[in-house]
Design a protein around this motif. Structure first.
Motif, mmCIF file in Angstrom:
data_model
loop_
_atom_site.group_PDB
_atom_site.id
_atom_site.type_symbol
_atom_site.label_atom_id
_atom_site.label_comp_id
_atom_site.label_asym_id
_atom_site.label_seq_id
_atom_site.Cartn_x
_atom_site.Cartn_y
_atom_site.Cartn_z
ATOM 1 N N LEU A 164 43.246 -9.664 -34.931
ATOM 2 C CA LEU A 164 42.696 -8.713 -34.167
ATOM 3 C C LEU A 164 42.501 -7.437 -35.063
ATOM 4 O O LEU A 164 41.385 -6.654 -35.008
ATOM 5 N N ARG A 168 38.531 -6.153 -35.702
ATOM 6 C CA ARG A 168 38.364 -4.699 -35.158
ATOM 7 C C ARG A 168 38.108 -3.747 -36.254
ATOM 8 O O ARG A 168 37.204 -2.876 -35.976
ATOM 9 N N ARG A 169 38.648 -3.856 -37.392
ATOM 10 C CA ARG A 169 38.297 -2.900 -38.517
ATOM 11 C C ARG A 169 37.053 -3.265 -39.113
ATOM 12 O O ARG A 169 36.344 -2.344 -39.472
#
Length: 251
Positions: A164, A168-169
């Motif tokens: 995650l 997400r980054r």
């Protein structure tokens, strides 16, 4: 020549602090960047920019003693550069480019794992393998069993959060594997052996055999192991995280 270090949340802030405390103009500072600022991840691993300034004692006194007067129109005209030594500057665009170059799955992953290792008091070696679609973080070392947990529960939870954090980054979808002391391979071998034993039991007794609940990845390994097992079939039932596999004799 004396040297002094200054810090700031950004390089510009560190330079401004140095100029203010030394009573010098920023454009005459002779400084070296010792460490660039880093935002870190989720508040962990953030670093301030740090510079070292070389200040000539005599020049420092002359600048401090110089009277302050309102500049005239002529004073505001461009002047020829003074021979004050090399000035190291770094534009915001350059700073941003450096940050972008550090935004890789490897760096994000290590940045995420570092405070967890520190909190648990372990110092594993992390080996990383990456291709276009997948990145694997393999951990090795003493007392790292705590990172695995019961039947890999802790390892699976950390893998989910690590995936995650990275995706997400980066704004994409890269498969992330977190392993510890080759647990994934050992677990796969254990599940394959279990599947074959339970298939044999189902054939001999003529009754169905229900396995303990597993996550999706482990259930897939069991189904693959049973594909070529004669005389039995396997089905999953229930809801995650309590979904189980049942092995039926085909007769």
């Amino acid at each position: 020549m004396r040297r002094q270090q200054f810090t700031g949340k950004t390089l510009a802030e560190a330079v401004a602090t140095a100029a203010r405390e030394l009573g010098l103009s920023e454009n005459v500072l002779d400084y070296t960047v010792l460490e660039k600022a880093s935002k870190g991840f989720l508040g962990f691993g953030a670093k301030e920019a740090r510079i070292e300034v070389a200040v000539d004692d005599l020049a420092d006194k002359e600048v401090s003693a110089a009277p302050v007067s309102q500049p005239s129109a002529q004073d505001k005209a461009p002047e020829a550069p003074q021979a004050a030594g090399p000035v190291l500057t770094e534009s915001p665009a350059s700073d941003s480019a450096d940050q972008d170059s550090l935004l890789t799955p490897e760096n994000i992953g290590l940045e995420f794992l570092a405070p967890i290792f520190e909190a648990l008091g372990v110092q594993p070696t992390v080996e990383i393998q990456e291709d276009d679609d997948q990145i694997t973080f393999a951990m090795y070392g003493e007392e790292v069993g705590i990172l695995i947990g019961r039947r890999g529960d802790t390892l699976n939870a950390l893998q989910f959060l690590l995936s995650l954090a990275i995706n997400r980054r980066l704004g994409g979808h890269k498969r992330v594997i977190l392993d510890c002391e080759d647990y994934r391979a050992r677990r796969a071998e254990t599940l394959s052996s279990l599947a074959h034993r339970m298939a044999e039991k189902a054939r001999k007794t003529g009754r169905r055999v229900t396995l303990d609940s597993m996550n999706a990845a482990e259930r897939r390994l069991v189904h693959l192991a049973l594909e070529k097992e004669p005389g039995v079939k396997a089905e999953s039932y229930g809801e995650d995280p309590h979904r189980k596999i049942v092995i039926y004799p085909q007769n």
